[in-house]
Design a protein around this motif. Structure first.
Motif, PDB file in Angstrom:
ATOM      1  N   ASN A   1       5.322   8.040  -5.145  1.00 43.29           N
ATOM      2  CA  ASN A   1       6.399   8.978  -5.429  1.00 43.29           C
ATOM      3  C   ASN A   1       5.921  10.391  -5.095  1.00 43.29           C
ATOM      4  O   ASN A   1       6.026  11.297  -5.906  1.00 43.29           O
ATOM      5  N   GLY A   2       5.385  10.543  -3.883  1.00 46.05           N
ATOM      6  CA  GLY A   2       4.816  11.826  -3.515  1.00 46.05           C
ATOM      7  C   GLY A   2       5.420  12.427  -2.262  1.00 46.05           C
ATOM      8  O   GLY A   2       4.881  13.376  -1.707  1.00 46.05           O
ATOM      9  N   ALA A   3       6.535  11.884  -1.809  1.00 43.63           N
ATOM     10  CA  ALA A   3       7.158  12.386  -0.583  1.00 43.63           C
ATOM     11  C   ALA A   3       8.007  13.624  -0.874  1.00 43.63           C
ATOM     12  O   ALA A   3       8.404  13.874  -2.011  1.00 43.63           O
ATOM     13  N   ASP A   4       8.267  14.390   0.158  1.00 41.13           N
ATOM     14  CA  ASP A   4       9.193  15.508   0.028  1.00 41.13           C
ATOM     15  C   ASP A   4      10.520  14.972  -0.482  1.00 41.13           C
ATOM     16  O   ASP A   4      11.020  13.964  -0.002  1.00 41.13           O
ATOM     17  N   GLY A   5      11.076  15.640  -1.466  1.00 37.61           N
ATOM     18  CA  GLY A   5      12.349  15.234  -2.020  1.00 37.61           C
ATOM     19  C   GLY A   5      12.240  14.298  -3.210  1.00 37.61           C
ATOM     20  O   GLY A   5      13.228  14.098  -3.916  1.00 37.61           O
TER      21      GLY A   5
ATOM     22  N   ASN B   1       2.146   8.877  -8.306  1.00 38.00           N
ATOM     23  CA  ASN B   1       2.811   7.571  -8.341  1.00 38.00           C
ATOM     24  C   ASN B   1       3.495   7.342  -9.675  1.00 38.00           C
ATOM     25  O   ASN B   1       3.197   7.998 -10.669  1.00 38.00           O
ATOM     26  N   ILE B   2       4.383   6.361  -9.666  1.00 35.19           N
ATOM     27  CA  ILE B   2       4.964   5.858 -10.900  1.00 35.19           C
ATOM     28  C   ILE B   2       4.374   4.473 -11.111  1.00 35.19           C
ATOM     29  O   ILE B   2       4.411   3.635 -10.208  1.00 35.19           O
ATOM     30  N   GLY B   3       3.796   4.243 -12.285  1.00 35.58           N
ATOM     31  CA  GLY B   3       3.133   2.973 -12.544  1.00 35.58           C
ATOM     32  C   GLY B   3       3.544   2.336 -13.854  1.00 35.58           C
ATOM     33  O   GLY B   3       3.775   3.021 -14.844  1.00 35.58           O
ATOM     34  N   TRP B   4       3.654   1.016 -13.823  1.00 40.04           N
ATOM     35  CA  TRP B   4       3.900   0.189 -14.999  1.00 40.04           C
ATOM     36  C   TRP B   4       2.734  -0.778 -15.103  1.00 40.04           C
ATOM     37  O   TRP B   4       2.143  -1.146 -14.102  1.00 40.04           O
ATOM     38  N   ARG B   5       2.447  -1.244 -16.316  1.00 37.59           N
ATOM     39  CA  ARG B   5       1.330  -2.174 -16.466  1.00 37.59           C
ATOM     40  C   ARG B   5       1.623  -3.222 -17.528  1.00 37.59           C
ATOM     41  O   ARG B   5       2.404  -3.006 -18.447  1.00 37.59           O
ATOM     42  N   ILE B   6       0.980  -4.366 -17.325  1.00 32.60           N
ATOM     43  CA  ILE B   6       0.967  -5.437 -18.318  1.00 32.60           C
ATOM     44  C   ILE B   6      -0.488  -5.839 -18.516  1.00 32.60           C
ATOM     45  O   ILE B   6      -1.331  -5.617 -17.644  1.00 32.60           O
ATOM     46  N   PRO B   7      -0.807  -6.439 -19.656  1.00 37.53           N
ATOM     47  CA  PRO B   7      -2.178  -6.918 -19.846  1.00 37.53           C
ATOM     48  C   PRO B   7      -2.527  -7.962 -18.784  1.00 37.53           C
ATOM     49  O   PRO B   7      -1.700  -8.783 -18.385  1.00 37.53           O
ATOM     50  N   ARG B   8      -3.743  -7.899 -18.340  1.00 36.46           N
ATOM     51  CA  ARG B   8      -4.240  -8.818 -17.307  1.00 36.46           C
ATOM     52  C   ARG B   8      -4.330 -10.239 -17.861  1.00 36.46           C
ATOM     53  O   ARG B   8      -4.829 -10.452 -18.969  1.00 36.46           O
ATOM     54  N   THR B   9      -3.838 -11.196 -17.076  1.00 39.77           N
ATOM     55  CA  THR B   9      -4.019 -12.618 -17.398  1.00 39.77           C
ATOM     56  C   THR B   9      -4.562 -13.307 -16.146  1.00 39.77           C
ATOM     57  O   THR B   9      -4.211 -12.927 -15.021  1.00 39.77           O
TER      58      THR B   9
ATOM     59  N   GLU C   1       0.841  -1.197   0.000  1.00 41.25           N
ATOM     60  CA  GLU C   1       0.000   0.000   0.000  1.00 41.25           C
ATOM     61  C   GLU C   1       0.874   1.243   0.000  1.00 41.25           C
ATOM     62  O   GLU C   1       2.069   1.180   0.230  1.00 41.25           O
ATOM     63  N   ARG C   2       0.249   2.356  -0.248  1.00 42.95           N
ATOM     64  CA  ARG C   2       0.931   3.649  -0.193  1.00 42.95           C
ATOM     65  C   ARG C   2       1.183   3.975   1.277  1.00 42.95           C
ATOM     66  O   ARG C   2       0.341   3.723   2.125  1.00 42.95           O
ATOM     67  N   THR C   3       2.354   4.533   1.555  1.00 48.13           N
ATOM     68  CA  THR C   3       2.669   4.887   2.927  1.00 48.13           C
ATOM     69  C   THR C   3       2.140   6.275   3.260  1.00 48.13           C
ATOM     70  O   THR C   3       1.807   7.063   2.372  1.00 48.13           O
ATOM     71  N   LEU C   4       2.111   6.571   4.527  1.00 45.77           N
ATOM     72  CA  LEU C   4       1.659   7.865   5.011  1.00 45.77           C
ATOM     73  C   LEU C   4       2.491   9.008   4.438  1.00 45.77           C
ATOM     74  O   LEU C   4       2.006  10.108   4.244  1.00 45.77           O
ATOM     75  N   TYR C   5       3.745   8.725   4.133  1.00 45.67           N
ATOM     76  CA  TYR C   5       4.658   9.774   3.664  1.00 45.67           C
ATOM     77  C   TYR C   5       4.787   9.837   2.147  1.00 45.67           C
ATOM     78  O   TYR C   5       5.675  10.483   1.621  1.00 45.67           O
ATOM     79  N   GLY C   6       3.915   9.173   1.411  1.00 47.12           N
ATOM     80  CA  GLY C   6       3.895   9.278  -0.046  1.00 47.12           C
ATOM     81  C   GLY C   6       4.691   8.218  -0.771  1.00 47.12           C
ATOM     82  O   GLY C   6       4.805   8.266  -1.989  1.00 47.12           O
ATOM     83  N   GLY C   7       5.248   7.258  -0.065  1.00 48.28           N
ATOM     84  CA  GLY C   7       6.007   6.184  -0.702  1.00 48.28           C
ATOM     85  C   GLY C   7       5.192   4.917  -0.774  1.00 48.28           C
ATOM     86  O   GLY C   7       3.969   4.939  -0.836  1.00 48.28           O
ATOM     87  N   GLY C   8       5.866   3.787  -0.759  1.00 48.42           N
ATOM     88  CA  GLY C   8       5.207   2.489  -0.783  1.00 48.42           C
ATOM     89  C   GLY C   8       5.210   1.859  -2.153  1.00 48.42           C
ATOM     90  O   GLY C   8       5.555   2.491  -3.153  1.00 48.42           O
TER      91      GLY C   8
END
Length: 104
Positions: A64-68, A79-87, A41-48
């Motif tokens: 990718n939403g934390a300070d710095g 966030n930064i996201g990558w995807r593949i087709p669902r199988t 899950e996403r962390t309280l500080y914008g990571g995860g």
């Protein structure tokens, strides 16, 4: 014994995320996927890190939403996201790992 099993599940979950990131695509800009969250899950500080399974794709997401953080790298909200087709096979693997308590 339990520590070894936990470690193995974590390695398997990380392998799935790595496969999505290596074999998949990183869309330039995408709306946040409307699906179920697994393995983290996403962390309280914008990571995860977590996986989202929607109707068409399986996403590996990195907060990718934390300070710095370099927010210009974000392609899915904060966030930064990558995807593949669902199988069905990949979804079954993700669900089994999630149900066994695996986390990224």
């Amino acid at each position: 014994m339990l520590r070894t099993e936990h470690r193995v599940r974590k390695m398997e979950a990380r392998a799935i995320a790595r496969t999505i990131e290596t074999d998949g695509e990183r869309p330039e800009r995408a709306g946040y996927p409307d699906g179920d969250h697994f393995l983290g899950e996403r962390t309280l500080y914008g990571g995860g890190q977590w996986v989202v399974v929607d109707a068409d794709y399986i996403w590996s997401m990195h907060g990718n939403g934390a300070d710095g953080d370099d927010w210009s790298a974000n392609n899915v909200g904060g966030n930064i996201g990558w995807r593949i087709p669902r199988t069905d096979k990949m979804v079954a693997s993700i669900r089994a790992l999630h149900d066994a308590g695996a986390r990224l």
